[in-house]
Design a protein around this motif. Sequence first.
Motif, PDB file in Angstrom:
ATOM      1  N   ASP A 136       0.833  -1.208   0.000  1.00 20.02           N
ATOM      2  CA  ASP A 136       0.000   0.000   0.000  1.00 20.02           C
ATOM      3  C   ASP A 136       0.866   1.256   0.000  1.00 20.02           C
ATOM      4  OD1 ASP A 136      -2.226  -1.612   0.047  1.00 20.02           O
ATOM      5  OD2 ASP A 136      -2.593  -1.380   2.194  1.00 20.02           O
ATOM      6  N   ALA A 137       1.904   1.254   0.840  1.00 19.29           N
ATOM      7  CA  ALA A 137       2.770   2.434   0.954  1.00 19.29           C
ATOM      8  C   ALA A 137       3.521   2.699  -0.348  1.00 19.29           C
ATOM      9  CB  ALA A 137       3.758   2.255   2.099  1.00 19.29           C
ATOM     10  N   MET A 138       4.022   1.655  -0.994  1.00 17.66           N
ATOM     11  CA  MET A 138       4.756   1.840  -2.243  1.00 17.66           C
ATOM     12  C   MET A 138       3.836   2.342  -3.350  1.00 17.66           C
ATOM     13  SD  MET A 138       7.633  -1.171  -2.558  1.00 17.66           S
ATOM     14  CE  MET A 138       6.501  -2.556  -2.332  1.00 17.66           C
ATOM     15  N   MET A 139       2.641   1.774  -3.441  1.00 17.44           N
ATOM     16  CA  MET A 139       1.698   2.210  -4.472  1.00 17.44           C
ATOM     17  C   MET A 139       1.320   3.675  -4.261  1.00 17.44           C
ATOM     18  SD  MET A 139       1.063  -0.021  -6.790  1.00 17.44           S
ATOM     19  CE  MET A 139      -0.260   0.973  -7.478  1.00 17.44           C
ATOM     20  N   GLN A 140       0.998   4.026  -3.025  1.00 13.33           N
ATOM     21  CA  GLN A 140       0.641   5.411  -2.738  1.00 13.33           C
ATOM     22  C   GLN A 140       1.804   6.350  -3.040  1.00 13.33           C
ATOM     23  OE1 GLN A 140      -1.090   6.287   1.060  1.00 13.33           O
ATOM     24  NE2 GLN A 140      -2.660   4.708   0.891  1.00 13.33           N
ATOM     25  N   GLY A 141       2.995   5.955  -2.620  1.00 12.40           N
ATOM     26  CA  GLY A 141       4.170   6.796  -2.848  1.00 12.40           C
ATOM     27  C   GLY A 141       4.444   7.012  -4.327  1.00 12.40           C
ATOM     28  N   ALA A 142       4.281   5.957  -5.129  1.00 11.77           N
ATOM     29  CA  ALA A 142       4.525   6.071  -6.565  1.00 11.77           C
ATOM     30  C   ALA A 142       3.560   7.061  -7.211  1.00 11.77           C
ATOM     31  CB  ALA A 142       4.394   4.697  -7.227  1.00 11.77           C
ATOM     32  N   VAL A 143       2.275   6.948  -6.863  1.00 10.86           N
ATOM     33  CA  VAL A 143       1.284   7.847  -7.461  1.00 10.86           C
ATOM     34  C   VAL A 143       1.497   9.280  -6.977  1.00 10.86           C
ATOM     35  CG1 VAL A 143      -1.182   8.369  -7.632  1.00 10.86           C
ATOM     36  CG2 VAL A 143      -0.396   5.995  -7.781  1.00 10.86           C
ATOM     37  N   MET A 144       1.752   9.445  -5.681  1.00  4.31           N
ATOM     38  CA  MET A 144       1.995  10.794  -5.148  1.00  4.31           C
ATOM     39  C   MET A 144       3.181  11.454  -5.844  1.00  4.31           C
ATOM     40  SD  MET A 144      -0.197  11.435  -2.660  1.00  4.31           S
ATOM     41  CE  MET A 144      -1.202  10.605  -1.413  1.00  4.31           C
ATOM     42  N   ARG A 145       4.233  10.692  -6.074  1.00  2.00           N
ATOM     43  CA  ARG A 145       5.440  11.228  -6.711  1.00  2.00           C
ATOM     44  C   ARG A 145       5.132  11.685  -8.127  1.00  2.00           C
ATOM     45  NH1 ARG A 145       8.095   7.477  -4.913  1.00  2.00           N
ATOM     46  NH2 ARG A 145       8.450   6.097  -6.687  1.00  2.00           N
ATOM     47  N   MET A 146       4.346  10.890  -8.838  1.00  2.00           N
ATOM     48  CA  MET A 146       4.030  11.245 -10.211  1.00  2.00           C
ATOM     49  C   MET A 146       3.093  12.445 -10.290  1.00  2.00           C
ATOM     50  SD  MET A 146       3.870   7.589 -12.131  1.00  2.00           S
ATOM     51  CE  MET A 146       4.542   8.260 -13.636  1.00  2.00           C
ATOM     52  N   LEU A 147       2.329  12.658  -9.233  1.00  3.58           N
ATOM     53  CA  LEU A 147       1.435  13.814  -9.198  1.00  3.58           C
ATOM     54  C   LEU A 147       2.126  15.067  -8.665  1.00  3.58           C
ATOM     55  CD1 LEU A 147      -1.799  12.121  -7.788  1.00  3.58           C
ATOM     56  CD2 LEU A 147      -1.431  12.938 -10.131  1.00  3.58           C
ATOM     57  N   GLY A 148       3.371  14.923  -8.190  1.00  2.00           N
ATOM     58  CA  GLY A 148       4.080  16.064  -7.621  1.00  2.00           C
ATOM     59  C   GLY A 148       3.549  16.472  -6.266  1.00  2.00           C
ATOM     60  N   LEU A 149       2.981  15.521  -5.528  1.00  2.00           N
ATOM     61  CA  LEU A 149       2.414  15.811  -4.200  1.00  2.00           C
ATOM     62  C   LEU A 149       3.455  15.478  -3.128  1.00  2.00           C
ATOM     63  CD1 LEU A 149      -1.189  14.419  -4.752  1.00  2.00           C
ATOM     64  CD2 LEU A 149      -0.603  16.793  -4.212  1.00  2.00           C
ATOM     65  N   ALA A 150       4.382  16.394  -2.910  1.00  2.00           N
ATOM     66  CA  ALA A 150       5.433  16.169  -1.913  1.00  2.00           C
ATOM     67  C   ALA A 150       4.892  16.269  -0.497  1.00  2.00           C
ATOM     68  CB  ALA A 150       6.559  17.185  -2.112  1.00  2.00           C
ATOM     69  N   ASP A 151       3.840  17.044  -0.306  1.00  2.00           N
ATOM     70  CA  ASP A 151       3.237  17.225   1.023  1.00  2.00           C
ATOM     71  C   ASP A 151       1.730  17.012   0.898  1.00  2.00           C
ATOM     72  OD1 ASP A 151       2.959  17.806   3.706  1.00  2.00           O
ATOM     73  OD2 ASP A 151       2.923  19.985   3.405  1.00  2.00           O
ATOM     74  N   PRO A 152       1.300  15.760   0.697  1.00  2.00           N
ATOM     75  CA  PRO A 152      -0.114  15.501   0.429  1.00  2.00           C
ATOM     76  C   PRO A 152      -0.998  15.783   1.638  1.00  2.00           C
ATOM     77  CG  PRO A 152       1.071  13.444   0.762  1.00  2.00           C
ATOM     78  CD  PRO A 152       2.113  14.525   0.690  1.00  2.00           C
ATOM     79  N   THR A 153      -2.207  16.228   1.360  1.00  2.00           N
ATOM     80  CA  THR A 153      -3.200  16.428   2.406  1.00  2.00           C
ATOM     81  C   THR A 153      -3.872  15.086   2.718  1.00  2.00           C
ATOM     82  OG1 THR A 153      -4.988  16.833   0.832  1.00  2.00           O
ATOM     83  CG2 THR A 153      -3.649  18.746   1.499  1.00  2.00           C
TER      84      THR A 153
END
Length: 210
Positions: A136-153
């Motif tokens: 779960d953490a890797m999948m979330q991290g991959a998508v966040m990185r591609m979206l440019g969400l360094a500090d996600p809400t």
Amino acid sequence: MPRIAEARPSAEPSSQEQKARQRRILRAAAELAAERGLDRVQMHDVAKVAGVAIATLYRYFPSKTHLFTAVMADQVERLDELARPPRAGQDPVDAVCELLLRSSRTLLSRPLLASAMMQSNVQANAATVTEAIRIDAMMQGAVMRMLGLADPTARDVRLVSLLIECWYGMLSSALNGRLSMADVEEEIRLASRLLLAARSNASPRTALDG
């Protein structure tokens, strides 16, 4: 169906020799599942192909649920390595779609293995099968990185989690013969655009279009 996971975590390899042994186990399990499917894979066959004692196999993986959740984590780790911020001028949502589409094609190219991993991950109890949390953490991290969400809400995290859950559902439907690959691709694009349009760093125009 895999045996229910025992109520203890897997042992963690520490030395290079132990890590190499674990990698052999994961490769052997993946090869056997791709040929036979989850129900026909026996732990003693995995140990034999990997060249390890059955006690060693059970020390690292107390059940088939542990084993094939770890196989899935290994696959997702490769996906995570491919996740990069979008190219100049590329829509971040398109970048996420490309990653999920490429991963879907890879997974569905070996349907018996994909089914084994998906079934095991669904059954994994996060308290004892720690690889489920890592997936779960890797999948979330991959998508966040591609979206440019360094500090996600908190909302970003929920939206990305929903997208990943939708993706798992699409893969399961494809494996069950309910969706074609063309359907999967169309639904990935639709789910990505609908859910990710509401992310915190979406442009007002993108949010309006979504």
